[in-house]
Scaffold this active site. Structure first.
Site, PDB file in Angstrom:
ATOM      1  N   PHE A   1      -2.767   4.788   0.847  1.00  0.00           N
ATOM      2  CA  PHE A   1      -1.380   4.345   0.974  1.00  0.00           C
ATOM      3  C   PHE A   1      -1.194   3.043   0.192  1.00  0.00           C
ATOM      4  O   PHE A   1      -0.629   2.070   0.681  1.00  0.00           O
ATOM      5  CB  PHE A   1      -0.989   4.135   2.444  1.00  0.00           C
ATOM      6  CG  PHE A   1      -1.321   5.286   3.352  1.00  0.00           C
ATOM      7  CD1 PHE A   1      -0.498   6.397   3.433  1.00  0.00           C
ATOM      8  CD2 PHE A   1      -2.482   5.269   4.119  1.00  0.00           C
ATOM      9  CE1 PHE A   1      -0.799   7.455   4.280  1.00  0.00           C
ATOM     10  CE2 PHE A   1      -2.796   6.330   4.964  1.00  0.00           C
ATOM     11  CZ  PHE A   1      -1.960   7.427   5.040  1.00  0.00           C
TER      12      PHE A   1
ATOM     13  N   ASP B   1      -1.642   7.098  -3.351  1.00  0.00           N
ATOM     14  CA  ASP B   1      -0.348   7.075  -2.670  1.00  0.00           C
ATOM     15  C   ASP B   1       0.401   8.360  -3.005  1.00  0.00           C
ATOM     16  O   ASP B   1       0.207   8.938  -4.082  1.00  0.00           O
ATOM     17  CB  ASP B   1       0.474   5.859  -3.103  1.00  0.00           C
ATOM     18  CG  ASP B   1       1.588   5.541  -2.121  1.00  0.00           C
ATOM     19  OD1 ASP B   1       1.387   4.649  -1.269  1.00  0.00           O
ATOM     20  OD2 ASP B   1       2.648   6.184  -2.192  1.00  0.00           O
TER      21      ASP B   1
ATOM     22  N   ASP C   1      -3.470   1.466   4.996  1.00  0.00           N
ATOM     23  CA  ASP C   1      -2.243   0.707   5.253  1.00  0.00           C
ATOM     24  C   ASP C   1      -1.044   1.655   5.166  1.00  0.00           C
ATOM     25  O   ASP C   1      -0.226   1.574   4.247  1.00  0.00           O
ATOM     26  CB  ASP C   1      -2.112  -0.429   4.234  1.00  0.00           C
ATOM     27  CG  ASP C   1      -0.892  -1.310   4.513  1.00  0.00           C
ATOM     28  OD1 ASP C   1      -0.431  -1.327   5.669  1.00  0.00           O
ATOM     29  OD2 ASP C   1      -0.413  -1.973   3.569  1.00  0.00           O
TER      30      ASP C   1
ATOM     31  N   CYS D   1       1.950  -0.941  10.998  1.00  0.00           N
ATOM     32  CA  CYS D   1       3.111  -1.832  10.841  1.00  0.00           C
ATOM     33  C   CYS D   1       4.235  -1.463  11.794  1.00  0.00           C
ATOM     34  O   CYS D   1       5.386  -1.831  11.566  1.00  0.00           O
ATOM     35  CB  CYS D   1       3.601  -1.817   9.400  1.00  0.00           C
ATOM     36  SG  CYS D   1       4.156  -0.200   8.801  1.00  0.00           S
TER      37      CYS D   1
END
Length: 395
Positions: A228, A249, A297, A337
């Site tokens: 990612f 990604d 991430d 996140c």
């Protein structure tokens, strides 16, 4: 100015540093107002609680701006708040590129401002801030000028879905004169081109800035996989010291930007490819690939409390698959996140992933969002980013 009276016992979140008053907390309204106006909030017993803007279209009916009964919400108010936000950042970190205003955490709910060298990017998520846009822009320019910083221009990225909950359209564009929207920034010695007009969010994820730098020691001379990768934040930082770095990604546009960033730095030890990480990790396992360091991430797997169960499954799967590919004694850098994925639940999921693949996990370091995204104790909304650096050992 209208007065808003809360029900008995309501407004309790304000005591913990919160800014929100929900629609079901309101008992009575005295006086008239239009959506976006400033109102004064009182407890049922008549105690002054704060002053903020109101919007009947939002479940969060009032967002408090001031707890000072004698403070007016005018242009000088915004200048004071922006000065305070900037002073905090100057005291804590490099301010060449940083989040200058972080909504509730800087007592300006609904307003986000990112600074990329001499460009400001403004995100306005609420009606109360939207109707004061010109005042906010003027205040930002004045405060920066006071600090000896000449701002080339302001770009608005108010294109988030949350605006629809406020009855607002999603908009983006220049506030004032136009300027080139590709901005070159420096992140701990790494050159990064930020596209403030069409990049993710406001152009770049500044919240991971310090975490990008924090992984360099474990990446020295190592083979690194950054999943990612987006525009290459972790991968580019690792490439400063690593033997080999691969960034992955699903977005071809992000990968193109990552490749541009690699070329700006002259990195020959890094490559990027477009792939779905959930498909790519099993493929690497079939190929018996291995890495010294793997970075995860991902975007938020959950944006509401209702999808926590599904999100937990996603986090568990990618961490489990990553651990299988890490050499004995290697390292996993794993992030979440989502504000709904709290620290304890995230740690539990990582441990479950390790147990499922028979790995012993040694926590090296726990990290959070960078200092320009301050966490207000007692306000869970301001704390969202978790970053764990873990050594992976065979049992």
């Amino acid at each position: 100015m209208a007065d808003i009276i809360l029900r008995k016992g309501e407004g309790r979140t304000l005591r913990d540093g919160g800014c929100w008053i929900y629609d079901n907390e309101i008992k009575d309204t005295r006086g008239e107002y239009q959506n976006g106006d400033i109102v004064t909030v009182y407890s049922e017993s008549g105690f002054f609680l704060g002053r903020g803007y109101i919007n009947d279209n939002s479940k969060i009916r009032i967002r408090i701006l001031s707890r000072n009964e004698n403070e007016l919400i005018d242009e000088e108010f915004f200048k004071r708040r922006i000065r305070s936000a900037f002073a905090y950042r100057k005291a804590c970190m490099d301010i060449s590129s940083c989040r200058l205003v972080y909504s509730d955490a800087d007592r300006l709910p609904g307003l986000i401002v990112d600074k990329f060298n001499d460009i400001l990017v403004v995100e306005i998520d609420t009606l109360g801030m939207d109707v004061r846009k010109a005042m906010i822009a003027s205040s930002l320019l004045d405060v920066m000028k006071e600090e000896g910083i000449i701002i080339k221009g302001i770009y608005e990225r108010s294109d988030t879905r949350v605006r629809t909950l406020e009855g607002l359209e999603r908009v983006k564009g220049f506030i004032g004169e136009e300027f080139p929207t590709d901005v070159l920034i420096d992140e701990y010695g790494v050159k990064i081109m930020v596209d403030v007009a069409d990049g993710q969010k406001t152009g770049y994820f500044l919240d991971q800035k310090a975490n990008h730098n924090a992984i360099r020691k474990i990446c020295e001379g190592k083979k690194v996989l950054d999943c990612f990768t987006h525009t290459g934040g972790f991968a580019l930082s690792a490439a400063k010291v690593a033997k080999e770095v691969i960034g992955v990604d699903a977005s071809e546009r992000a990968i193109e930007q990552a490749r541009l960033n690699a070329s700006l730095n002259g990195f020959a030890n890094i490559s990027f490819l477009t792939a779905d990480v959930f498909d790519y990790l099993p493929k690497l396992e079939e190929e018996k690939a291995s890495f010294d360091v793997i970075i995860l991430d991902p975007p938020a797997f959950t944006k509401s409390a209702n999808s926590i169960k599904a999100a937990s499954k996603g986090y568990r799967e990618i961490n489990m698959r990553a651990m299988k590919l890490i050499k004995d004694g290697g390292f996993l850098v794993t992030c979440s996140c989502s504000e709904y994925m709290n620290r304890d639940l995230f740690a539990k999921i990582i441990l479950e992933a390790g147990n499922s693949v028979h790995k012993r996990l040694r926590l090296v370091e726990e990290r959070y969002q960078d200092k320009d995204h301050p966490i207000v104790l007692g306000n869970n909304v301001s704390s969202y980013l978790k970053c764990m650096i873990i050594q992976i050992n065979n049992r």
